[in-house]
Design an enzyme around this catalytic site. Sequence first.
Site, PDB file in Angstrom:
ATOM      1  N   HIS A  38      24.022  25.152  65.044  1.00 58.00           N
ATOM      2  CA  HIS A  38      23.697  24.038  65.923  1.00 58.00           C
ATOM      3  C   HIS A  38      24.928  23.140  66.074  1.00 58.00           C
ATOM      4  O   HIS A  38      25.956  23.317  65.412  1.00 58.00           O
ATOM      5  CB  HIS A  38      22.520  23.259  65.361  1.00 58.00           C
ATOM      6  CG  HIS A  38      21.224  23.993  65.425  1.00 58.00           C
ATOM      7  ND1 HIS A  38      20.007  23.417  65.116  1.00 58.00           N
ATOM      8  CD2 HIS A  38      20.937  25.277  65.770  1.00 58.00           C
ATOM      9  CE1 HIS A  38      19.044  24.301  65.262  1.00 58.00           C
ATOM     10  NE2 HIS A  38      19.582  25.441  65.656  1.00 58.00           N
ATOM     11  N   GLU A  79      25.667  20.043  65.227  1.00 59.90           N
ATOM     12  CA  GLU A  79      26.156  19.278  64.082  1.00 59.90           C
ATOM     13  C   GLU A  79      26.983  20.160  63.152  1.00 59.90           C
ATOM     14  O   GLU A  79      28.053  19.744  62.671  1.00 59.90           O
ATOM     15  CB  GLU A  79      24.973  18.678  63.316  1.00 59.90           C
ATOM     16  CG  GLU A  79      24.143  17.690  64.119  1.00 59.90           C
ATOM     17  CD  GLU A  79      22.975  18.346  64.838  1.00 59.90           C
ATOM     18  OE1 GLU A  79      21.946  17.686  65.006  1.00 59.90           O
ATOM     19  OE2 GLU A  79      23.100  19.533  65.245  1.00 59.90           O
ATOM     20  N   ARG A 102      20.358  28.809  88.691  1.00 61.50           N
ATOM     21  CA  ARG A 102      19.701  29.952  88.042  1.00 61.50           C
ATOM     22  C   ARG A 102      20.124  30.052  86.573  1.00 61.50           C
ATOM     23  O   ARG A 102      19.306  30.364  85.702  1.00 61.50           O
ATOM     24  CB  ARG A 102      20.094  31.265  88.741  1.00 61.50           C
ATOM     25  CG  ARG A 102      19.364  31.591  89.994  1.00 61.50           C
ATOM     26  CD  ARG A 102      19.813  32.968  90.485  1.00 61.50           C
ATOM     27  NE  ARG A 102      19.422  33.230  91.856  1.00 61.50           N
ATOM     28  CZ  ARG A 102      19.859  34.239  92.586  1.00 61.50           C
ATOM     29  NH1 ARG A 102      20.733  35.097  92.053  1.00 61.50           N
ATOM     30  NH2 ARG A 102      19.453  34.398  93.830  1.00 61.50           N
ATOM     31  N   THR A 124       4.471  32.211 100.971  1.00 61.00           N
ATOM     32  CA  THR A 124       3.124  32.321 100.399  1.00 61.00           C
ATOM     33  C   THR A 124       3.106  31.915  98.935  1.00 61.00           C
ATOM     34  O   THR A 124       2.294  31.087  98.516  1.00 61.00           O
ATOM     35  CB  THR A 124       2.589  33.756 100.562  1.00 61.00           C
ATOM     36  OG1 THR A 124       2.545  34.095 101.952  1.00 61.00           O
ATOM     37  CG2 THR A 124       1.191  33.866  99.973  1.00 61.00           C
TER      38      THR A 124
END
Length: 343
Positions: free
Chosen positions: A54, A56, A193, A280
């Site tokens: 992560h 940190e 995207r 649609t």
Amino acid sequence: MPSPDISAALHQALALAEQAVGLTDPNPRVGCVILAADGRLLGSGHTQAAGHAHAEVMALHDAAARGHDVRGATAFVTLEPCSHHGRTPPCCDALMAAGIARVVAAVEDPNPQVAGRGLARLKAAGIQVELAEAAIADAARELNIGFFSRMQRGRPFVRLKSAISLDGRTALPDGRSQWITGEAARADGHAWRRRAGAVLTGIGTVLADDPRLDVRLVPTARQPLRIVLDPQGRMPASARILQPPGEARVVGPGRADLPMLLSDLGAQGINELHVEAGPTLSGAFLDAGLVDELLIYQAPVLIGEGRPLAVLTALAELGDARRWRLVEATPVGQDLRLRLRPI
């Protein structure tokens, strides 16, 4: 020596977190900056792919690689440090073990497994804890809007993208739509995207355009899952959307209930769902009130007779019209990018 500027440090951490877009899903995009008491940069980093370090921990590793001692330093992080064992150990433990004296977080983690527990653990260990001002907290939430949606609502944040003409057409009457917008807008669409955990379309779009719906025009570390709603089993085996790179999934009969589909995708760790579909299916999402953001690229062309952005249920009164708030209007090449959210 001057003390670190909280706003500047957190904006630097947010810029790092931006670099994690297209990399960390289903985990949030997080950045961390560690500064000495005199404002010197000791280390920085952002969250890596799921199962890896992560933000940190990356910042602590960076400080160590630079030969810096972080004892007594401040860690500025864009999301509350985690306090639970997931695929990686708790970041709280790493910060405490390193001797960090102060943690400034942009916003609390919405994950019920954290949700304030990380900050509480740091406080209990004698570390000074602060939360950022509202503007920075909003920016941190926006960067992880899909993660917040999944944690708080149990479903992805739904962004519906369309390219339209000045007269609101998305294609000719026979369905041909390549290309209404220019190259810059198409590349920009690929950047959106890349943010998504999944890109969804309908079988009608596949049969008409045979799209790939992958990320090609901007660099990315991972491809979003591609989903096709095909309730009648018409998917051709040769369809380009089924080809690499990335994974594709066809949702068949009995699985096209949109709210249930969103719940299923949330349970599978999809934070942002990017919908690129015909009128649609776009209308079905809009009629169901499931669209959190419209991403519209408007080209300076007039088409005349053609297909609309969405086929919607007729209104009894004009006052019943769906109202949207303009979030952004930005020129992209010769086209205009509009982002709107429901009022």
